[in-house]
Design a protein around this motif. Structure first.
Motif, PDB file in Angstrom:
ATOM      1  N   LEU A 311       0.164  -1.155  -1.345  1.00 20.71           N
ATOM      2  CA  LEU A 311      -0.903  -1.972  -1.928  1.00 20.71           C
ATOM      3  C   LEU A 311      -2.170  -1.915  -1.090  1.00 20.71           C
ATOM      4  O   LEU A 311      -3.271  -2.135  -1.608  1.00 20.71           O
ATOM      5  CB  LEU A 311      -0.431  -3.422  -2.070  1.00 20.71           C
ATOM      6  CG  LEU A 311       0.696  -3.669  -3.078  1.00 20.71           C
ATOM      7  CD1 LEU A 311       1.127  -5.128  -3.065  1.00 20.71           C
ATOM      8  CD2 LEU A 311       0.266  -3.248  -4.487  1.00 20.71           C
ATOM      9  N   ARG A 312      -2.030  -1.597   0.179  1.00 19.14           N
ATOM     10  CA  ARG A 312      -3.213  -1.435   1.026  1.00 19.14           C
ATOM     11  C   ARG A 312      -3.988  -0.180   0.677  1.00 19.14           C
ATOM     12  O   ARG A 312      -5.186  -0.080   0.948  1.00 19.14           O
ATOM     13  CB  ARG A 312      -2.799  -1.373   2.501  1.00 19.14           C
ATOM     14  CG  ARG A 312      -2.249  -2.677   3.065  1.00 19.14           C
ATOM     15  CD  ARG A 312      -1.599  -2.459   4.410  1.00 19.14           C
ATOM     16  NE  ARG A 312      -2.577  -1.989   5.391  1.00 19.14           N
ATOM     17  CZ  ARG A 312      -3.333  -2.790   6.134  1.00 19.14           C
ATOM     18  NH1 ARG A 312      -3.240  -4.109   6.006  1.00 19.14           N
ATOM     19  NH2 ARG A 312      -4.174  -2.295   7.012  1.00 19.14           N
ATOM     20  N   VAL A 313      -3.288   0.794   0.090  1.00 23.03           N
ATOM     21  CA  VAL A 313      -3.935   2.061  -0.280  1.00 23.03           C
ATOM     22  C   VAL A 313      -4.613   1.935  -1.637  1.00 23.03           C
ATOM     23  O   VAL A 313      -5.771   2.336  -1.815  1.00 23.03           O
ATOM     24  CB  VAL A 313      -2.894   3.200  -0.293  1.00 23.03           C
ATOM     25  CG1 VAL A 313      -3.532   4.503  -0.776  1.00 23.03           C
ATOM     26  CG2 VAL A 313      -2.289   3.376   1.098  1.00 23.03           C
ATOM     27  N   SER A 314      -3.898   1.397  -2.609  1.00 24.06           N
ATOM     28  CA  SER A 314      -4.465   1.178  -3.950  1.00 24.06           C
ATOM     29  C   SER A 314      -3.581   0.168  -4.668  1.00 24.06           C
ATOM     30  O   SER A 314      -2.437  -0.062  -4.267  1.00 24.06           O
ATOM     31  CB  SER A 314      -4.526   2.483  -4.752  1.00 24.06           C
ATOM     32  OG  SER A 314      -3.238   3.022  -4.945  1.00 24.06           O
ATOM     33  N   ASP A 315      -4.095  -0.401  -5.721  1.00 27.24           N
ATOM     34  CA  ASP A 315      -3.317  -1.403  -6.432  1.00 27.24           C
ATOM     35  C   ASP A 315      -2.257  -0.725  -7.292  1.00 27.24           C
ATOM     36  O   ASP A 315      -2.551   0.202  -8.047  1.00 27.24           O
ATOM     37  CB  ASP A 315      -4.215  -2.269  -7.312  1.00 27.24           C
ATOM     38  CG  ASP A 315      -3.476  -3.515  -7.800  1.00 27.24           C
ATOM     39  OD1 ASP A 315      -2.777  -4.133  -6.976  1.00 27.24           O
ATOM     40  OD2 ASP A 315      -3.587  -3.840  -8.990  1.00 27.24           O
ATOM     41  N   HIS A 316      -1.031  -1.148  -7.142  1.00 30.62           N
ATOM     42  CA  HIS A 316       0.090  -0.617  -7.917  1.00 30.62           C
ATOM     43  C   HIS A 316       0.686  -1.789  -8.690  1.00 30.62           C
ATOM     44  O   HIS A 316       1.486  -2.555  -8.125  1.00 30.62           O
ATOM     45  CB  HIS A 316       1.148  -0.003  -7.003  1.00 30.62           C
ATOM     46  CG  HIS A 316       0.694   1.193  -6.227  1.00 30.62           C
ATOM     47  ND1 HIS A 316       0.914   2.472  -6.654  1.00 30.62           N
ATOM     48  CD2 HIS A 316       0.032   1.291  -5.046  1.00 30.62           C
ATOM     49  CE1 HIS A 316       0.425   3.328  -5.765  1.00 30.62           C
ATOM     50  NE2 HIS A 316      -0.114   2.628  -4.778  1.00 30.62           N
ATOM     51  N   PRO A 317       0.342  -1.956  -9.944  1.00 30.58           N
ATOM     52  CA  PRO A 317       0.835  -3.110 -10.711  1.00 30.58           C
ATOM     53  C   PRO A 317       2.359  -3.216 -10.716  1.00 30.58           C
ATOM     54  O   PRO A 317       2.908  -4.327 -10.657  1.00 30.58           O
ATOM     55  CB  PRO A 317       0.288  -2.858 -12.115  1.00 30.58           C
ATOM     56  CG  PRO A 317      -0.933  -2.015 -11.895  1.00 30.58           C
ATOM     57  CD  PRO A 317      -0.606  -1.143 -10.730  1.00 30.58           C
ATOM     58  N   GLU A 318       3.045  -2.058 -10.766  1.00 30.49           N
ATOM     59  CA  GLU A 318       4.501  -2.092 -10.817  1.00 30.49           C
ATOM     60  C   GLU A 318       5.083  -2.594  -9.491  1.00 30.49           C
ATOM     61  O   GLU A 318       6.112  -3.277  -9.467  1.00 30.49           O
ATOM     62  CB  GLU A 318       5.064  -0.718 -11.182  1.00 30.49           C
ATOM     63  CG  GLU A 318       4.992   0.355 -10.104  1.00 30.49           C
ATOM     64  CD  GLU A 318       3.604   0.947  -9.867  1.00 30.49           C
ATOM     65  OE1 GLU A 318       3.498   1.867  -9.037  1.00 30.49           O
ATOM     66  OE2 GLU A 318       2.628   0.506 -10.515  1.00 30.49           O
ATOM     67  N   ILE A 319       4.429  -2.264  -8.385  1.00 31.19           N
ATOM     68  CA  ILE A 319       4.881  -2.744  -7.079  1.00 31.19           C
ATOM     69  C   ILE A 319       4.619  -4.239  -6.943  1.00 31.19           C
ATOM     70  O   ILE A 319       5.481  -5.010  -6.503  1.00 31.19           O
ATOM     71  CB  ILE A 319       4.187  -1.957  -5.947  1.00 31.19           C
ATOM     72  CG1 ILE A 319       4.767  -0.536  -5.864  1.00 31.19           C
ATOM     73  CG2 ILE A 319       4.342  -2.676  -4.600  1.00 31.19           C
ATOM     74  CD1 ILE A 319       4.134   0.332  -4.797  1.00 31.19           C
ATOM     75  N   ARG A 320       3.443  -4.659  -7.352  1.00 36.17           N
ATOM     76  CA  ARG A 320       3.103  -6.080  -7.268  1.00 36.17           C
ATOM     77  C   ARG A 320       4.056  -6.916  -8.135  1.00 36.17           C
ATOM     78  O   ARG A 320       4.504  -7.989  -7.731  1.00 36.17           O
ATOM     79  CB  ARG A 320       1.643  -6.291  -7.687  1.00 36.17           C
ATOM     80  CG  ARG A 320       1.044  -7.607  -7.216  1.00 36.17           C
ATOM     81  CD  ARG A 320      -0.460  -7.632  -7.430  1.00 36.17           C
ATOM     82  NE  ARG A 320      -1.156  -6.784  -6.493  1.00 36.17           N
ATOM     83  CZ  ARG A 320      -1.428  -7.111  -5.236  1.00 36.17           C
ATOM     84  NH1 ARG A 320      -1.014  -8.292  -4.761  1.00 36.17           N
ATOM     85  NH2 ARG A 320      -2.085  -6.293  -4.452  1.00 36.17           N
ATOM     86  N   CYS A 343      -0.020 -10.151  -0.079  1.00 34.23           N
ATOM     87  CA  CYS A 343      -1.365 -10.435   0.428  1.00 34.23           C
ATOM     88  C   CYS A 343      -2.165  -9.179   0.760  1.00 34.23           C
ATOM     89  O   CYS A 343      -3.366  -9.267   1.053  1.00 34.23           O
ATOM     90  CB  CYS A 343      -1.284 -11.314   1.670  1.00 34.23           C
ATOM     91  SG  CYS A 343      -0.745 -13.010   1.340  1.00 34.23           S
ATOM     92  N   GLN A 344      -1.498  -8.030   0.707  1.00 34.61           N
ATOM     93  CA  GLN A 344      -2.193  -6.788   1.057  1.00 34.61           C
ATOM     94  C   GLN A 344      -3.010  -6.298  -0.127  1.00 34.61           C
ATOM     95  O   GLN A 344      -2.560  -6.358  -1.269  1.00 34.61           O
ATOM     96  CB  GLN A 344      -1.192  -5.705   1.487  1.00 34.61           C
ATOM     97  CG  GLN A 344      -0.247  -6.127   2.596  1.00 34.61           C
ATOM     98  CD  GLN A 344      -0.975  -6.736   3.775  1.00 34.61           C
ATOM     99  OE1 GLN A 344      -1.828  -6.081   4.381  1.00 34.61           O
ATOM    100  NE2 GLN A 344      -0.639  -7.965   4.099  1.00 34.61           N
ATOM    101  N   GLN A 345      -4.198  -5.839   0.162  1.00 28.53           N
ATOM    102  CA  GLN A 345      -5.090  -5.333  -0.877  1.00 28.53           C
ATOM    103  C   GLN A 345      -5.737  -4.047  -0.423  1.00 28.53           C
ATOM    104  O   GLN A 345      -5.979  -3.842   0.783  1.00 28.53           O
ATOM    105  CB  GLN A 345      -6.186  -6.364  -1.210  1.00 28.53           C
ATOM    106  CG  GLN A 345      -5.656  -7.677  -1.773  1.00 28.53           C
ATOM    107  CD  GLN A 345      -6.794  -8.635  -2.066  1.00 28.53           C
ATOM    108  OE1 GLN A 345      -7.951  -8.258  -2.047  1.00 28.53           O
ATOM    109  NE2 GLN A 345      -6.441  -9.881  -2.378  1.00 28.53           N
ATOM    110  N   ALA A 346      -6.016  -3.157  -1.355  1.00 26.97           N
ATOM    111  CA  ALA A 346      -6.693  -1.910  -1.040  1.00 26.97           C
ATOM    112  C   ALA A 346      -8.060  -2.205  -0.450  1.00 26.97           C
ATOM    113  O   ALA A 346      -8.778  -3.101  -0.927  1.00 26.97           O
ATOM    114  CB  ALA A 346      -6.837  -1.052  -2.299  1.00 26.97           C
TER     115      ALA A 346
END
Length: 348
Positions: A311-320, A343-346
């Motif tokens: 999630l720090r690299v890019s937003d992954h809806p399936e991971i979130r 809490c991690q964000q790209a």
């Protein structure tokens, strides 16, 4: 013994004597620095590691064995292929040695057979076999008996086999001639030190296990230090980086044993897939694997950290979504790591 060893799948057999007194100062310094982290068994046994005859009374010689573990179908350029996995944040990366059958079981069985072959030749004798299962200075014994030299990453290295191998020992009460050690060939290379994601190799031949991803994902029982989590990437069980970067591993040998062939459950799977395993499925899918020893709780902890890093690299809806679905997990350890991950964000 060399011939019998080859028949059993070992790539090399050596013999070391029991005088490891020269290794005692280094062992004590490593323990005094706390580099063993929460591996209490390392300090509990103290200098017994460097005194084989105290560990197994009557020991006169130590037979050392090396067993390669790269799967038979490992392609050329495998190091680059493995590095490329780290560039795919959604993929779960398991250390190569743990993708097949538990090496403890494979080596123990074959060391027992080797001891049986020796007994058939010389008659009954006192012996005890080990593979990463007792207070044994494995790399010290390996280097003393010609299995290779100690690389700067602290692992044993061989000119014809790199470092992708397991070590095993048979403590015996037979006086056997020791095999000669080999010279060191790291030269001025520092590739293993330079590549370590967490700077765990604090100096040549000195590893602070508390920073090592292999320790953090396997041996460490509690919360992973927050400052180290972003450095772990998508490594969920172990870390091969120092070996992948080592030039000598272009000579790493493939194993003749099917035991170490990589299983689909542990290779190229997504974080979301593995995070969905409940405890029963985890136990079923890791049966006969070294992975099972960490338990389901640490498994989820490790994957949650990798998900946060994705999630720090890019937003992954399936991971979130997968993280959110487990946000109320009964384990406080798992919940804390899930909370951190969410809490991690790209770019944040």
């Amino acid at each position: 013994m060399r011939e019998w060893g080859r028949e059993l799948g070992f790539s090399q057999i050596g013999v070391a004597d029991v005088d490891l007194s020269a290794a005692e100062p280094g062992l004590l310094a490593w323990l005094d620095n706390g580099f063993h982290g929460q591996m209490a068994y390392m300090s509990a046994h103290g200098l017994k590691r460097a005194r084989p005859a105290e560990l197994v009374p009557g020991t006169v010689s130590i037979v050392t064995a090396r067993m390669d573990y790269l799967p038979a179908d490992t392609p050329e350029g495998w190091q680059a292929i493995e590095f490329s996995r780290l560039a795919r944040p959604g993929e779960a990366v398991v250390s190569m040695y743990a993708r097949g059958r538990d090496y403890h079981k494979v080596l123990r069985s074959r060391l027992a057979k080797l001891a049986g072959r020796i007994a058939s030749e010389v008659g009954p004798f006192g012996h005890r076999a080990f593979t990463d299962s007792a207070p044994v200075l494995e790399v010290e014994l390996a280097s003393r008996s010609g299995q290779g030299w100690r690389g700067r990453h602290t692992l044993a290295l061989d000119r014809e086999g790199g470092s992708m191998f397991f070590l095993g020992e048979i403590y015996v009460d037979l006086a056997l001639p020791a095999t000669a050690p080999v010279s060191e060939h790291c030269g001025t290379c520092t590739a293993c030190i330079d590549v370590c994601p967490t700077a765990a190799i604090v100096a040549p031949y000195r590893l602070d296990a508390r920073r090592c991803i292999s320790y953090l994902t396997i041996e460490h029982p509690g919360p992973i230090p927050v400052e180290l989590r972003p450095l772990m990437g998508n490594r969920i069980y172990g870390c091969d980086d120092c070996q992948l970067a080592c030039p000598w591993n272009k000579f790493a040998q493939r194993s003749p044993l099917a035991d170490f062939d990589a299983l689909d459950d542990r290779t190229g799977r997504t974080l979301v897939e593995l995070f969905a395993w409940n405890e029963a499925e985890f136990l079923r899918r890791t049966e006969g694997s070294a992975i099972r020893r960490i338990g389901h709780e640490r498994w989820l902890r490790n994957i949650a950290v990798a998900m946060g890093n994705a999630l720090r690299v890019s937003d992954h809806p399936e991971i979130r979504a997968a993280l959110a679905a487990h946000e109320h997990h009964p384990s406080p350890l798992v919940r804390e790591h899930i909370g951190w991950a969410l809490c991690q964000q790209a770019n944040g």
